[in-house]
Motif scaffolding. Structure first.
Motif, short mmCIF file in Angstrom:
data_model
loop_
_atom_site.label_atom_id
_atom_site.label_comp_id
_atom_site.label_asym_id
_atom_site.label_seq_id
_atom_site.Cartn_x
_atom_site.Cartn_y
_atom_site.Cartn_z
N GLU A 1 -7.91 0.49 6.51
CA GLU A 1 -8.41 -0.85 6.23
C GLU A 1 -7.55 -1.59 5.22
O GLU A 1 -7.43 -2.82 5.27
N ASP A 2 -6.92 -0.85 4.30
CA ASP A 2 -6.05 -1.50 3.31
C ASP A 2 -4.63 -1.66 3.83
O ASP A 2 -3.72 -2.03 3.08
N ALA B 1 0.81 -1.21 0.00
CA ALA B 1 0.00 0.00 0.00
C ALA B 1 0.84 1.25 0.00
O ALA B 1 0.40 2.32 -0.41
#
Length: 204
Positions: free
Chosen positions: A79-80, A18
């Motif tokens: 959340e990622d 990410a």
């Protein structure tokens, strides 16, 4: 022999996927280096031995770029599993799931370079050079002076996760913001500016 990944390693690998995204809405600012690089302990302060016991940061000072913050926001991850970022331009955040400043490991701080037209807390991070000092105040009343080792610019597509978040044998610090070219379509910079440093001394 089958090798299993620890929860920490799994989380670190997720972060690299990410990377760090510090959203910005304007081009980068000019230099604001003051030329002042050192920090000093108050008269009568008692020297503390490193590493310290864990305690959250309550403030940060970077004299070379004129930064002083009397509060520091705790950051987690989204959340990622990407690193959360401060909700406004001026706030400096500390990744509270990592090392506390002064304990063994990298204490990671993040702030915007600019945000919604306002200059960010780390707007002039890339002006820092090796030898500059960073002072972090902690909730237990102690303070830790860090020395900058190097400043790097890395693509968000190849973020050096292991170097930033990986374990170390001493107390270190990382400062992260955006840098490089501005992508108008994504409304974000393509790179990150990362400051690497180590703890030099502490006092109370």
């Amino acid at each position: 022999m089958t090798r299993t990944r620890s929860p920490l390693l799994i989380w670190v690998l997720a972060i690299v996927a990410a990377a760090v995204t510090l959203t910005v809405l304007m081009t980068g600012p000019g230099s604001a280096r003051t030329g002042t690089t050192t920090v000093s302990a108050p008269a009568g302060a008692a020297v503390e031995s490193l590493p310290l016991a864990a305690s959250a940061p309550t403030g940060i000072e970077i004299p070379a770029i004129g930064l002083t913050r009397d509060s520091v926001m705790k950051l987690g991850y989204n959340e990622d599993l990407s690193l959360q970022v401060p909700p406004d331009a001026a706030t400096v955040g500390w990744f509270s799931r990592g090392a506390a400043p002064g304990t063994n490991g990298p204490a990671v701080f993040a702030s915007h370079v600019n945000y919604h037209g306002a200059e960010g807390g780390f707007a002039h991070l890339d002006d820092l050079t090796a030898g500059d000092q960073i002072l972090v105040h902690r909730a237990d009343g102690s303070s830790v002076a860090f020395v900058v080792d190097r400043v790097e610019q890395a693509s968000k597509q190849a973020f050096p996760t292991a170097q930033v978040y990986g374990p170390t044998g001493d107390a270190q610090i990382r400062l992260i913001t955006c840098g490089g070219q501005f992508d108008a379509d994504r409304r974000s910079y393509e790179d990150n500016v990362i400051v690497f440093g180590h703890a030099e001394r502490a006092w109370r």
